[in-house]
Write a protein that holds these residues in place. Structure first.
Motif, PDB file in Angstrom:
ATOM      1  N   GLY A 107      -6.039  77.654  41.169  1.00 23.00           N
ATOM      2  CA  GLY A 107      -6.319  77.840  42.588  1.00 23.00           C
ATOM      3  C   GLY A 107      -6.460  76.536  43.357  1.00 23.00           C
ATOM      4  O   GLY A 107      -6.056  75.452  42.916  1.00 23.00           O
ATOM      5  N   VAL A 108      -7.104  76.654  44.498  1.00 18.65           N
ATOM      6  CA  VAL A 108      -7.208  75.555  45.450  1.00 18.65           C
ATOM      7  C   VAL A 108      -8.269  74.544  45.000  1.00 18.65           C
ATOM      8  O   VAL A 108      -9.214  74.889  44.279  1.00 18.65           O
ATOM      9  N   ALA A 109      -8.120  73.305  45.422  1.00 19.73           N
ATOM     10  CA  ALA A 109      -9.134  72.281  45.160  1.00 19.73           C
ATOM     11  C   ALA A 109     -10.249  72.391  46.190  1.00 19.73           C
ATOM     12  O   ALA A 109     -10.046  72.852  47.314  1.00 19.73           O
ATOM     13  N   GLY A 110     -11.433  71.935  45.814  1.00 16.99           N
ATOM     14  CA  GLY A 110     -12.572  71.989  46.718  1.00 16.99           C
ATOM     15  C   GLY A 110     -13.853  71.751  45.951  1.00 16.99           C
ATOM     16  O   GLY A 110     -13.850  71.148  44.879  1.00 16.99           O
ATOM     17  N   ALA A 111     -14.964  72.258  46.483  1.00 15.02           N
ATOM     18  CA  ALA A 111     -16.267  72.072  45.836  1.00 15.02           C
ATOM     19  C   ALA A 111     -17.277  73.011  46.478  1.00 15.02           C
ATOM     20  O   ALA A 111     -16.979  73.709  47.446  1.00 15.02           O
ATOM     21  N   GLY A 112     -18.488  73.004  45.915  1.00 16.92           N
ATOM     22  CA  GLY A 112     -19.590  73.765  46.500  1.00 16.92           C
ATOM     23  C   GLY A 112     -19.569  75.242  46.206  1.00 16.92           C
ATOM     24  O   GLY A 112     -20.180  76.023  46.948  1.00 16.92           O
ATOM     25  N   ALA A 113     -18.912  75.667  45.130  1.00 14.76           N
ATOM     26  CA  ALA A 113     -18.884  77.089  44.795  1.00 14.76           C
ATOM     27  C   ALA A 113     -20.294  77.646  44.685  1.00 14.76           C
ATOM     28  O   ALA A 113     -21.197  77.004  44.150  1.00 14.76           O
ATOM     29  N   HIS A 114     -20.500  78.831  45.230  1.00 17.87           N
ATOM     30  CA  HIS A 114     -21.771  79.563  45.147  1.00 17.87           C
ATOM     31  C   HIS A 114     -22.877  78.913  45.973  1.00 17.87           C
ATOM     32  O   HIS A 114     -24.060  79.201  45.756  1.00 17.87           O
ATOM     33  N   THR A 115     -22.536  78.027  46.907  1.00 13.71           N
ATOM     34  CA  THR A 115     -23.542  77.368  47.733  1.00 13.71           C
ATOM     35  C   THR A 115     -23.147  77.462  49.201  1.00 13.71           C
ATOM     36  O   THR A 115     -22.044  77.907  49.545  1.00 13.71           O
ATOM     37  N   LEU A 116     -24.035  76.993  50.061  1.00 16.70           N
ATOM     38  CA  LEU A 116     -23.738  76.966  51.489  1.00 16.70           C
ATOM     39  C   LEU A 116     -22.914  75.748  51.877  1.00 16.70           C
ATOM     40  O   LEU A 116     -22.701  75.495  53.063  1.00 16.70           O
ATOM     41  N   ASP A 117     -22.430  75.015  50.880  1.00 12.90           N
ATOM     42  CA  ASP A 117     -21.503  73.904  51.122  1.00 12.90           C
ATOM     43  C   ASP A 117     -20.123  74.234  50.559  1.00 12.90           C
ATOM     44  O   ASP A 117     -19.300  73.349  50.350  1.00 12.90           O
ATOM     45  N   GLU A 118     -19.847  75.510  50.345  1.00  8.70           N
ATOM     46  CA  GLU A 118     -18.564  75.891  49.747  1.00  8.70           C
ATOM     47  C   GLU A 118     -17.411  75.534  50.676  1.00  8.70           C
ATOM     48  O   GLU A 118     -17.402  75.908  51.846  1.00  8.70           O
ATOM     49  N   HIS A 119     -16.418  74.829  50.129  1.00  9.72           N
ATOM     50  CA  HIS A 119     -15.299  74.390  50.961  1.00  9.72           C
ATOM     51  C   HIS A 119     -14.075  74.131  50.102  1.00  9.72           C
ATOM     52  O   HIS A 119     -14.169  73.974  48.885  1.00  9.72           O
ATOM     53  N   ILE A 120     -12.930  74.087  50.765  1.00  4.90           N
ATOM     54  CA  ILE A 120     -11.681  73.747  50.097  1.00  4.90           C
ATOM     55  C   ILE A 120     -11.112  72.468  50.696  1.00  4.90           C
ATOM     56  O   ILE A 120     -11.427  72.095  51.826  1.00  4.90           O
ATOM     57  N   ALA A 121     -10.263  71.817  49.914  1.00  6.25           N
ATOM     58  CA  ALA A 121      -9.500  70.666  50.399  1.00  6.25           C
ATOM     59  C   ALA A 121      -8.194  71.206  50.975  1.00  6.25           C
ATOM     60  O   ALA A 121      -7.342  71.711  50.232  1.00  6.25           O
ATOM     61  N   ILE A 122      -8.048  71.140  52.285  1.00  7.88           N
ATOM     62  CA  ILE A 122      -6.896  71.746  52.945  1.00  7.88           C
ATOM     63  C   ILE A 122      -5.588  71.206  52.391  1.00  7.88           C
ATOM     64  O   ILE A 122      -4.614  71.939  52.210  1.00  7.88           O
ATOM     65  N   GLY A 123      -5.565  69.921  52.088  1.00  8.35           N
ATOM     66  CA  GLY A 123      -4.340  69.294  51.611  1.00  8.35           C
ATOM     67  C   GLY A 123      -3.857  69.804  50.268  1.00  8.35           C
ATOM     68  O   GLY A 123      -2.718  69.528  49.869  1.00  8.35           O
ATOM     69  N   SER A 124      -4.709  70.566  49.554  1.00  4.99           N
ATOM     70  CA  SER A 124      -4.297  71.083  48.253  1.00  4.99           C
ATOM     71  C   SER A 124      -3.598  72.436  48.352  1.00  4.99           C
ATOM     72  O   SER A 124      -3.001  72.896  47.372  1.00  4.99           O
ATOM     73  N   LEU A 125      -3.655  73.085  49.499  1.00  4.34           N
ATOM     74  CA  LEU A 125      -3.105  74.432  49.614  1.00  4.34           C
ATOM     75  C   LEU A 125      -1.618  74.481  49.288  1.00  4.34           C
ATOM     76  O   LEU A 125      -1.181  75.266  48.438  1.00  4.34           O
ATOM     77  N   VAL A 126      -0.839  73.670  49.953  1.00  2.98           N
ATOM     78  CA  VAL A 126       0.613  73.727  49.756  1.00  2.98           C
ATOM     79  C   VAL A 126       1.021  73.243  48.366  1.00  2.98           C
ATOM     80  O   VAL A 126       1.804  73.920  47.677  1.00  2.98           O
ATOM     81  N   PRO A 127       0.532  72.096  47.877  1.00  4.03           N
ATOM     82  CA  PRO A 127       0.933  71.682  46.524  1.00  4.03           C
ATOM     83  C   PRO A 127       0.569  72.701  45.450  1.00  4.03           C
ATOM     84  O   PRO A 127       1.367  72.966  44.536  1.00  4.03           O
ATOM     85  N   ARG A 128      -0.616  73.298  45.548  1.00  2.75           N
ATOM     86  CA  ARG A 128      -1.009  74.271  44.525  1.00  2.75           C
ATOM     87  C   ARG A 128      -0.204  75.559  44.660  1.00  2.75           C
ATOM     88  O   ARG A 128       0.127  76.206  43.654  1.00  2.75           O
ATOM     89  N   ALA A 129       0.113  75.955  45.891  1.00  3.37           N
ATOM     90  CA  ALA A 129       0.980  77.127  46.078  1.00  3.37           C
ATOM     91  C   ALA A 129       2.370  76.856  45.517  1.00  3.37           C
ATOM     92  O   ALA A 129       3.002  77.741  44.917  1.00  3.37           O
ATOM     93  N   ARG A 130       2.856  75.633  45.690  1.00  7.95           N
ATOM     94  CA  ARG A 130       4.166  75.279  45.168  1.00  7.95           C
ATOM     95  C   ARG A 130       4.157  75.299  43.628  1.00  7.95           C
ATOM     96  O   ARG A 130       5.122  75.735  43.000  1.00  7.95           O
ATOM     97  N   LEU A 131       3.063  74.837  43.035  1.00 10.91           N
ATOM     98  CA  LEU A 131       2.919  74.909  41.583  1.00 10.91           C
ATOM     99  C   LEU A 131       2.953  76.365  41.119  1.00 10.91           C
ATOM    100  O   LEU A 131       3.628  76.714  40.140  1.00 10.91           O
TER     101      LEU A 131
END
Length: 383
Positions: A350-374
């Motif tokens: 899946g997508v890159a990011g951090a903060g799973a299960h917390t109120l800082d949960e977020h993704i790195a937008i720049g990872s969406l397309v490369p990971r989708a392409r993978l």
């Protein structure tokens, strides 16, 4: 598993803004595991998007009080019965209804925030987008593709394990778009996990008038939690994550309940940890302790099939210009089940990011397309 030329995933027209626009309704549809109706609304939304992408969508009724699941099969010349690719994902989250007020959808530079965006709505959406772009390009995947979206992964999949395993038996490969590892890597194995339910029983009394006559179940549970967490070693960990006790502050608590999680890299170490938990005794004769074993995820260790699947993914990632180092990971997923069954499984796609299960949960937008392409590369390569 050899890749054929040309490589369509290299040229598919993924668009970051369009992906964010499609993902936002998913993130803003709150879907905590224990709210079956809320999970159902999320399944409605995802099922509709899957149908619009070209899938034949089936709704599978939930059980044990959990929400429904969605199975989406994409058309293929080989039909439904041929072994293919199972994309295994969950749409329940740990965030209760109302979290969106504290953690609203927010784009901030290179990140985007929201409940469940990282674990794992972002990854599930990019996997669907990969399939959609493949179909739009007129590319026929070598194998049939099925998505199974489940409703209770965050509590160990007690109501869906049988469904997951039944679907996996019909698959040649399993791809799991759980979050990418911090270094961008993927998961080729996961630790064994066991959950336990504990109840202590004391003796009630009036906390103001006859305090000394009571025996507090809460106090006993505190003793037990300290002793349990002290059992943690490098081989097997123990942690208490939930405690509920008492009803009135002016009463000595009769009952206290807790949930404990144990995790180990090897099944033998987990089995030993389970035995220690089930052998726990109350600290005194005038209080009681009951320990019952809950859901368990088996250890998943990479075998030859998973290693070969990783090699294909690594080759695709290399052509895309990034690395996906393999690793075994703590924290369970439904990939534990399929990997332990011996079905080649690749997790953490899946997508890159951090903060799973917390109120800082977020993704790195720049990872969406490369990971989708993978992901698209795997869909169009695996055979």
């Amino acid at each position: 598993m050899a890749e054929s030329a040309p490589a369509p995933h290299l040229d598919l027209p993924f668009d970051t803004e369009a992906m964010l626009d499609g993902l936002r309704p998913w993130v803003e549809c709150e879907s905590p595991t224990f709210d079956a109706a809320a999970v159902g609304r999320m399944m409605d939304l995802a099922g509709r998007d899957m149908a619009m992408a070209g899938a034949r969508v089936e709704r599978i009724a939930g059980r044990m009080g959990f929400g429904d699941c969605v199975r989406a099969r994409f058309p293929h010349p080989a039909g439904d019965t041929a072994p293919g690719i199972l994309v295994l994902a969950h749409l329940d989250t740990v965030h209760p209804i109302g979290t969106l007020a504290k953690l609203p959808w927010k784009r901030d530079g290179g990140t985007c925030r929201g409940p469940g965006i990282f674990d794992m709505k972002g990854g599930t959406f990019l996997a669907m987008e990969a399939m959609r772009q493949v179909l739009r390009a007129g590319v026929t995947t070598p194998l049939p593709v099925t998505f199974l979206l489940t409703s209770d992964e965050e509590v160990g999949s007690p109501s869906t394990r049988d469904l997951i395993e039944a679907e996996a038996r019909r698959a040649r490969y399993v791809l799991v778009p759980e979050p990418a590892r911090p270094d961008g890597g993927v998961v080729t194995g996961r630790y064994a996990i066991a959950r336990f339910n504990l109840r202590t029983t004391g003796r009630p009394s009036h906390a103001g008038i006859t305090l000394g006559e009571g025996r507090s179940a809460i106090r006993e549970m505190c003793r037990q939690v300290l002793a349990i967490e002290a059992m943690t070693t490098e081989d097997c960990t123990f942690s208490a994550g939930v405690i509920h006790g008492g009803q009135w502050v002016n009463c000595v608590a009769t009952h206290c309940d807790a949930e404990v999680l144990s995790m180990a890299k090897r099944q033998a170490d987990l089995d030993a940890g389970v035995a220690r938990m089930l052998a726990l005794q109350p600290s005194a004769p005038d209080v009681a302790l009951a320990v019952t074993r809950g859901v368990t995820r088996p250890v998943w260790e990479a075998d030859a099939g998973t290693r070969a699947l990783y090699d294909v993914a690594n080759g695709i990632a290399g052509k895309l210009g990034f690395a996906i180092p393999p690793q075994s990971s703590g924290g369970g997923s439904d990939g534990n089940f399929t990997g332990a069954m011996g079905i080649p499984t690749l997790d953490g796609l899946g997508v890159a990011g951090a903060g799973a299960h917390t109120l800082d949960e977020h993704i790195a937008i720049g990872s969406l397309v490369p990971r989708a392409r993978l992901f698209a590369g795997l869909l169009t390569t695996l055979s």
